[in-house]
Design an enzyme around this catalytic site. Structure first.
Site, PDB file in Angstrom:
ATOM      1  N   HIS A  17     -12.031   2.985   0.476  1.00 53.42           N
ATOM      2  CA  HIS A  17     -10.724   3.620   0.268  1.00 53.42           C
ATOM      3  C   HIS A  17     -10.859   5.140   0.254  1.00 53.42           C
ATOM      4  O   HIS A  17     -10.054   5.854   0.860  1.00 53.42           O
ATOM      5  CB  HIS A  17     -10.130   3.192  -1.088  1.00 53.42           C
ATOM      6  CG  HIS A  17      -9.672   1.772  -1.175  1.00 53.42           C
ATOM      7  ND1 HIS A  17     -10.057   0.944  -2.211  1.00 53.42           N
ATOM      8  CD2 HIS A  17      -8.854   1.030  -0.385  1.00 53.42           C
ATOM      9  CE1 HIS A  17      -9.480  -0.236  -2.057  1.00 53.42           C
ATOM     10  NE2 HIS A  17      -8.758  -0.218  -0.950  1.00 53.42           N
ATOM     11  N   LYS A  41      -1.581 -11.301  -3.873  1.00 50.77           N
ATOM     12  CA  LYS A  41      -2.853 -11.166  -4.602  1.00 50.77           C
ATOM     13  C   LYS A  41      -2.610 -11.155  -6.110  1.00 50.77           C
ATOM     14  O   LYS A  41      -1.602 -10.607  -6.565  1.00 50.77           O
ATOM     15  CB  LYS A  41      -3.549  -9.849  -4.218  1.00 50.77           C
ATOM     16  CG  LYS A  41      -4.008  -9.770  -2.770  1.00 50.77           C
ATOM     17  CD  LYS A  41      -4.639  -8.410  -2.485  1.00 50.77           C
ATOM     18  CE  LYS A  41      -5.086  -8.264  -1.042  1.00 50.77           C
ATOM     19  NZ  LYS A  41      -5.494  -6.871  -0.721  1.00 50.77           N
ATOM     20  N   ARG A  93     -10.854  -2.174   8.783  1.00 47.60           N
ATOM     21  CA  ARG A  93     -12.299  -2.484   8.871  1.00 47.60           C
ATOM     22  C   ARG A  93     -12.611  -3.296  10.106  1.00 47.60           C
ATOM     23  O   ARG A  93     -13.736  -3.313  10.575  1.00 47.60           O
ATOM     24  CB  ARG A  93     -12.734  -3.250   7.618  1.00 47.60           C
ATOM     25  CG  ARG A  93     -12.881  -2.388   6.391  1.00 47.60           C
ATOM     26  CD  ARG A  93     -12.917  -3.227   5.140  1.00 47.60           C
ATOM     27  NE  ARG A  93     -11.678  -3.978   5.012  1.00 47.60           N
ATOM     28  CZ  ARG A  93     -11.220  -4.494   3.889  1.00 47.60           C
ATOM     29  NH1 ARG A  93     -11.924  -4.370   2.782  1.00 47.60           N
ATOM     30  NH2 ARG A  93     -10.086  -5.150   3.843  1.00 47.60           N
ATOM     31  N   SER A 134     -12.197  -4.802  -1.919  1.00 46.87           N
ATOM     32  CA  SER A 134     -12.027  -4.945  -3.376  1.00 46.87           C
ATOM     33  C   SER A 134     -12.261  -6.381  -3.823  1.00 46.87           C
ATOM     34  O   SER A 134     -12.869  -6.627  -4.872  1.00 46.87           O
ATOM     35  CB  SER A 134     -10.621  -4.505  -3.790  1.00 46.87           C
ATOM     36  OG  SER A 134     -10.404  -3.161  -3.464  1.00 46.87           O
TER      37      SER A 134
HETATM   38  O1  PNS Z   1      -4.521  -3.083  -0.444  1.00 46.41           O
HETATM   39  P1  PNS Z   1      -3.522  -4.070   0.115  1.00 46.41           P
HETATM   40  O2  PNS Z   1      -3.355  -5.242  -0.824  1.00 46.41           O
HETATM   41  O3  PNS Z   1      -3.870  -4.491   1.504  1.00 46.41           O
HETATM   42  O4  PNS Z   1      -2.144  -3.300   0.220  1.00 46.41           O
HETATM   43  C1  PNS Z   1      -0.947  -3.979   0.559  1.00 46.41           C
HETATM   44  C2  PNS Z   1       0.249  -3.253  -0.076  1.00 46.41           C
HETATM   45  C3  PNS Z   1       0.097  -3.237  -1.597  1.00 46.41           C
HETATM   46  C4  PNS Z   1       0.317  -1.838   0.452  1.00 46.41           C
HETATM   47  C5  PNS Z   1       1.551  -4.031   0.308  1.00 46.41           C
HETATM   48  O5  PNS Z   1       1.516  -5.327  -0.215  1.00 46.41           O
HETATM   49  C6  PNS Z   1       2.819  -3.302  -0.152  1.00 46.41           C
HETATM   50  O6  PNS Z   1       3.289  -2.420   0.540  1.00 46.41           O
HETATM   51  N1  PNS Z   1       3.350  -3.666  -1.355  1.00 46.41           N
HETATM   52  C7  PNS Z   1       4.529  -3.034  -1.917  1.00 46.41           C
HETATM   53  C8  PNS Z   1       5.761  -3.942  -1.794  1.00 46.41           C
HETATM   54  C9  PNS Z   1       6.281  -3.930  -0.360  1.00 46.41           C
HETATM   55  O7  PNS Z   1       6.744  -2.938   0.142  1.00 46.41           O
HETATM   56  N2  PNS Z   1       6.181  -5.093   0.291  1.00 46.41           N
HETATM   57  C10 PNS Z   1       6.579  -5.250   1.675  1.00 46.41           C
HETATM   58  C11 PNS Z   1       5.423  -4.825   2.596  1.00 46.41           C
HETATM   59  S1  PNS Z   1       5.767  -5.167   4.258  1.00 46.41           S
END
Ligand code: PNS
Length: 165
Positions: A17, A41, A93, A134
């Protein structure tokens, strides 16, 4: 002034990150790390812990010392509008990341009205961190393996403490 958001669960923040945020900061005048909730998650660390660990790690590197960290309380696109971001920066990645990131990027584009919205910028991750996720870091820690060389200082202790709760 160009503003970008680096979003993620950051559960916990890893060296991978940090590499992406450092490189985002080279491209944009202002970078905000958005600690968000991924509904698919189950987080180990609380949002406050994830924010604090990211803040500490970024502050220690002069290249990211001015990067802000905030919790994303709801939709990422609403947060981006609030901070006036023109871009979302995500690291890839490999192909599996692309497969999971593309639908999110397209949904965010849809939510912001297509071409007038916020652009998602994909940055290829440093191959040296291709195995650093993670979820894997937590798995290694859960079974007693070493994670100090995968995460910024202080993060391993926080993960071990959270696993012990
Ligand atoms: O590190 P990650 O889990 O790959 O990140 C994903 C994340 C947290 C950026 C994504 O789930 C997100 O944007 N969550 C906020 C809620 C939201 O906007 N959901 C719609 C995404 S299309």
């Amino acid at each position: 002034m160009s503003i970008a958001v680096c979003p993620g669960s950051f559960d916990p923040i890893t060296l991978g990150h940090l590499d992406i945020v450092r490189r985002a900061r080279r491209m944009f005048d202002v970078v905000v790390v958005g600690v968000a909730r991924n509904a698919s998650k189950n987080a180990l660390l609380t949002p406050a812990e994830r924010v604090e660990l990211a803040r500490t790690a970024l502050a220690e590197d002069p290249a990211t010392a001015d990067v802000q960290v905030a919790e994303v309380p709801g939709l990422l696109v609403d947060f981006c509008r609030q901070v006036r971001a023109v871009a979302v920066v995500k690291g890839l990645r490999g192909g599996a990341d692309f497969d999971s990131e593309l639908p999110m990027a397209l949904m965010n584009r849809h939510l912001t009205g297509g071409s007038t919205g916020i652009e998602t910028v994909f940055v290829p991750g440093d191959p040296g961190y291709a195995h650093v996720a993670s979820s894997l870091v937590k798995d290694v820690a859960r079974f007693g393996g070493p994670i100090d060389d995968l995460v910024p200082p202080g993060v391993a202790d926080a993960v071990h403490a959270a696993l012990a709760r």
